[in-house]
Motif scaffolding. Sequence first.
Motif, PDB file in Angstrom:
ATOM      1  N   HIS A 206      59.066  46.959  55.433  1.00  0.00           N
ATOM      2  CA  HIS A 206      59.692  47.425  54.198  1.00  0.00           C
ATOM      3  C   HIS A 206      58.667  48.119  53.301  1.00  0.00           C
ATOM      4  CE1 HIS A 206      62.635  44.494  55.641  1.00  0.00           C
ATOM      5  NE2 HIS A 206      63.521  45.081  54.858  1.00  0.00           N
ATOM      6  N   ASP A 207      59.158  49.067  52.494  1.00  0.00           N
ATOM      7  CA  ASP A 207      58.279  49.781  51.557  1.00  0.00           C
ATOM      8  C   ASP A 207      57.961  48.927  50.339  1.00  0.00           C
ATOM      9  OD1 ASP A 207      58.531  52.257  53.099  1.00  0.00           O
ATOM     10  OD2 ASP A 207      60.570  52.313  52.309  1.00  0.00           O
ATOM     11  N   GLY A 208      58.924  48.098  49.934  1.00  0.00           N
ATOM     12  CA  GLY A 208      58.729  47.265  48.759  1.00  0.00           C
ATOM     13  C   GLY A 208      59.250  45.866  48.991  1.00  0.00           C
TER      14      GLY A 208
ATOM     15  N   THR B 265      56.780  29.751  39.834  1.00  0.00           N
ATOM     16  CA  THR B 265      56.778  28.540  40.654  1.00  0.00           C
ATOM     17  C   THR B 265      55.761  28.603  41.780  1.00  0.00           C
ATOM     18  OG1 THR B 265      59.121  28.174  40.192  1.00  0.00           O
ATOM     19  CG2 THR B 265      58.187  27.042  42.103  1.00  0.00           C
ATOM     20  N   ASP B 266      55.736  29.734  42.512  1.00  0.00           N
ATOM     21  CA  ASP B 266      54.941  29.828  43.746  1.00  0.00           C
ATOM     22  C   ASP B 266      53.648  30.610  43.598  1.00  0.00           C
ATOM     23  OD1 ASP B 266      57.042  28.483  44.875  1.00  0.00           O
ATOM     24  OD2 ASP B 266      57.946  30.261  45.787  1.00  0.00           O
ATOM     25  N   ASP B 267      53.559  31.488  42.574  1.00  0.00           N
ATOM     26  CA  ASP B 267      52.413  32.395  42.433  1.00  0.00           C
ATOM     27  C   ASP B 267      52.114  33.095  43.771  1.00  0.00           C
ATOM     28  OD1 ASP B 267      50.370  33.771  41.188  1.00  0.00           O
ATOM     29  OD2 ASP B 267      48.918  32.132  41.336  1.00  0.00           O
ATOM     30  N   PRO B 268      53.096  33.829  44.317  1.00  0.00           N
ATOM     31  CA  PRO B 268      52.934  34.404  45.661  1.00  0.00           C
ATOM     32  C   PRO B 268      52.012  35.617  45.674  1.00  0.00           C
ATOM     33  CG  PRO B 268      54.955  35.189  44.695  1.00  0.00           C
ATOM     34  CD  PRO B 268      54.381  34.203  43.710  1.00  0.00           C
ATOM     35  N   GLN B 269      51.562  35.975  46.884  1.00  0.00           N
ATOM     36  CA  GLN B 269      50.781  37.199  47.074  1.00  0.00           C
ATOM     37  C   GLN B 269      51.640  38.330  47.616  1.00  0.00           C
ATOM     38  OE1 GLN B 269      46.683  36.595  48.731  1.00  0.00           O
ATOM     39  NE2 GLN B 269      47.399  34.513  49.132  1.00  0.00           N
ATOM     40  N   LEU B 270      52.669  37.987  48.404  1.00  0.00           N
ATOM     41  CA  LEU B 270      53.613  38.956  48.972  1.00  0.00           C
ATOM     42  C   LEU B 270      52.917  39.978  49.866  1.00  0.00           C
ATOM     43  CD1 LEU B 270      55.954  39.580  45.880  1.00  0.00           C
ATOM     44  CD2 LEU B 270      56.094  37.802  47.646  1.00  0.00           C
ATOM     45  N   THR B 271      51.972  39.502  50.674  1.00  0.00           N
ATOM     46  CA  THR B 271      51.232  40.363  51.590  1.00  0.00           C
ATOM     47  C   THR B 271      51.635  40.060  53.035  1.00  0.00           C
ATOM     48  OG1 THR B 271      49.408  38.777  51.723  1.00  0.00           O
ATOM     49  CG2 THR B 271      49.265  40.472  50.002  1.00  0.00           C
TER      50      THR B 271
ATOM     51  N   ASN C 214      50.814  46.268  53.586  1.00  0.00           N
ATOM     52  CA  ASN C 214      51.437  45.465  52.547  1.00  0.00           C
ATOM     53  C   ASN C 214      52.508  46.290  51.827  1.00  0.00           C
ATOM     54  OD1 ASN C 214      49.820  43.155  52.896  1.00  0.00           O
ATOM     55  ND2 ASN C 214      48.194  44.031  51.622  1.00  0.00           N
ATOM     56  N   PRO C 215      53.681  45.708  51.580  1.00  0.00           N
ATOM     57  CA  PRO C 215      54.701  46.422  50.805  1.00  0.00           C
ATOM     58  C   PRO C 215      54.343  46.438  49.322  1.00  0.00           C
ATOM     59  CG  PRO C 215      55.463  44.217  51.291  1.00  0.00           C
ATOM     60  CD  PRO C 215      54.137  44.370  51.996  1.00  0.00           C
ATOM     61  N   GLN C 216      54.992  47.331  48.589  1.00  0.00           N
ATOM     62  CA  GLN C 216      54.806  47.401  47.146  1.00  0.00           C
ATOM     63  C   GLN C 216      55.400  46.158  46.488  1.00  0.00           C
ATOM     64  OE1 GLN C 216      53.373  49.602  44.840  1.00  0.00           O
ATOM     65  NE2 GLN C 216      53.932  47.942  43.445  1.00  0.00           N
ATOM     66  N   PRO C 217      54.591  45.359  45.756  1.00  0.00           N
ATOM     67  CA  PRO C 217      55.145  44.177  45.083  1.00  0.00           C
ATOM     68  C   PRO C 217      55.905  44.563  43.820  1.00  0.00           C
ATOM     69  CG  PRO C 217      52.783  44.340  44.667  1.00  0.00           C
ATOM     70  CD  PRO C 217      53.117  45.449  45.605  1.00  0.00           C
TER      71      PRO C 217
ATOM     72  N   ARG D 259      45.920  42.041  42.390  1.00  0.00           N
ATOM     73  CA  ARG D 259      45.837  42.747  43.652  1.00  0.00           C
ATOM     74  C   ARG D 259      44.967  43.994  43.513  1.00  0.00           C
ATOM     75  NH1 ARG D 259      50.685  42.047  46.922  1.00  0.00           N
ATOM     76  NH2 ARG D 259      50.076  43.969  47.988  1.00  0.00           N
ATOM     77  N   SER D 260      44.084  44.217  44.480  1.00  0.00           N
ATOM     78  CA  SER D 260      43.218  45.400  44.449  1.00  0.00           C
ATOM     79  C   SER D 260      43.831  46.573  45.206  1.00  0.00           C
ATOM     80  CB  SER D 260      41.850  45.064  45.058  1.00  0.00           C
ATOM     81  OG  SER D 260      41.995  44.634  46.402  1.00  0.00           O
ATOM     82  N   ASP D 261      44.819  46.275  46.085  1.00  0.00           N
ATOM     83  CA  ASP D 261      45.377  47.355  46.914  1.00  0.00           C
ATOM     84  C   ASP D 261      46.565  48.046  46.260  1.00  0.00           C
ATOM     85  OD1 ASP D 261      46.848  44.986  47.165  1.00  0.00           O
ATOM     86  OD2 ASP D 261      47.667  45.582  49.108  1.00  0.00           O
ATOM     87  N   LYS D 262      47.392  47.309  45.512  1.00  0.00           N
ATOM     88  CA  LYS D 262      48.586  47.882  44.908  1.00  0.00           C
ATOM     89  C   LYS D 262      48.819  47.283  43.526  1.00  0.00           C
ATOM     90  CE  LYS D 262      51.036  48.591  49.327  1.00  0.00           C
ATOM     91  NZ  LYS D 262      51.104  50.065  49.305  1.00  0.00           N
TER      92      LYS D 262
END
Length: 238
Positions: free
Chosen positions: A64-66, A76-82, A90-93, A111-114
Motif C-alpha cells: 500500500h502507498d499509505g 495506546t500503541d505508539d506504533p511505527q507502521l513500518t 514503508n507506506p506513508q503514515p 520518523r526519518s524516512d517519511k
Amino acid sequence: MTANQQIEHWLTSHKSALETAKRPFVTLSYAQSWDGSITTRAGETLGLSGTESTRLTHQLRSLHDGILVGIGTVLTDDPQLTVREWAGSNPQPIVLDSRLRMPPTARLCQRSDKNCWVLTSLKDGSEFGSQVEIITLEGDAEGRVNLRAALALLWEKGIRMLMVEGGSQVITAFLKAQLADALVLTIAPTLVGGYKGVGNLGIGCKSQLPKIRPLYSQMLGDDLIMWGNLQYQETVES
C-alpha cells in the motif's frame, strides 16, 4: 500458493481499476479473537497476531502507498507502521486526529524516512516539528474528519492504495461510510470477551449489512486469515 502469495496477487489485481475511482482503494486489516474482540477493553493493547500473521501485516503494508490509523491507536500503541518484518517500502503514515491530540513525542513524529500526515479538523499545529504535516479538513456532523474529503485529498497527494489498521472507531467509520473496499482479517485461536473491532453500524436490515464477496481463507501458523472484497447494499428509499 501460500496465503501471502494469494493475498498479494488478489490485492495487485485491483490496481487496474484505480484510475477511475478518484480515491484510494481502501483495505481494512486487523486482528481479532474468535469472538470478535481486538482487545480486553478500550485503550488497552492486546497482541493477538502470531509471528507469521505479523509478517503478513508488514507485507500488506508494503503493498500500500499509505497506512492510516486513528489517534486512539497512536495514544495506546505508539506504533511505527513500518515493514520491519518484510522486505519492501514503508507506506506513508497517516493519522486521523480531529482534535489534534497527537503527541509530538510519538514514534510516528520521529520518523526519518517519511513525515507523518495528521488529518484534523483544527488549524493549530504549531507545536509539531518538520517531521509532521498537519492537514486541516472539513469536519462531519459529529466534528470528526470527513472521510470522503480525506480520501479525495490523499488521492491528490498520490495515495492510490490505502491500508487502514484501526482502531475500532476508524474501522467502523469506514464501514458506515461504505468507503472500505476490501478486508484482510486475522482470527487468533483465542476467546477474549472484550472490545469489538467493529462497532454499531446503525443498520437494522440484514440485506443492508456489508458482505465479503468473494471470501477467501487459509491458515497461517495458528491463525486463520480471511480476506475478500467488501460489498454494500444500497438503501432502498420508500
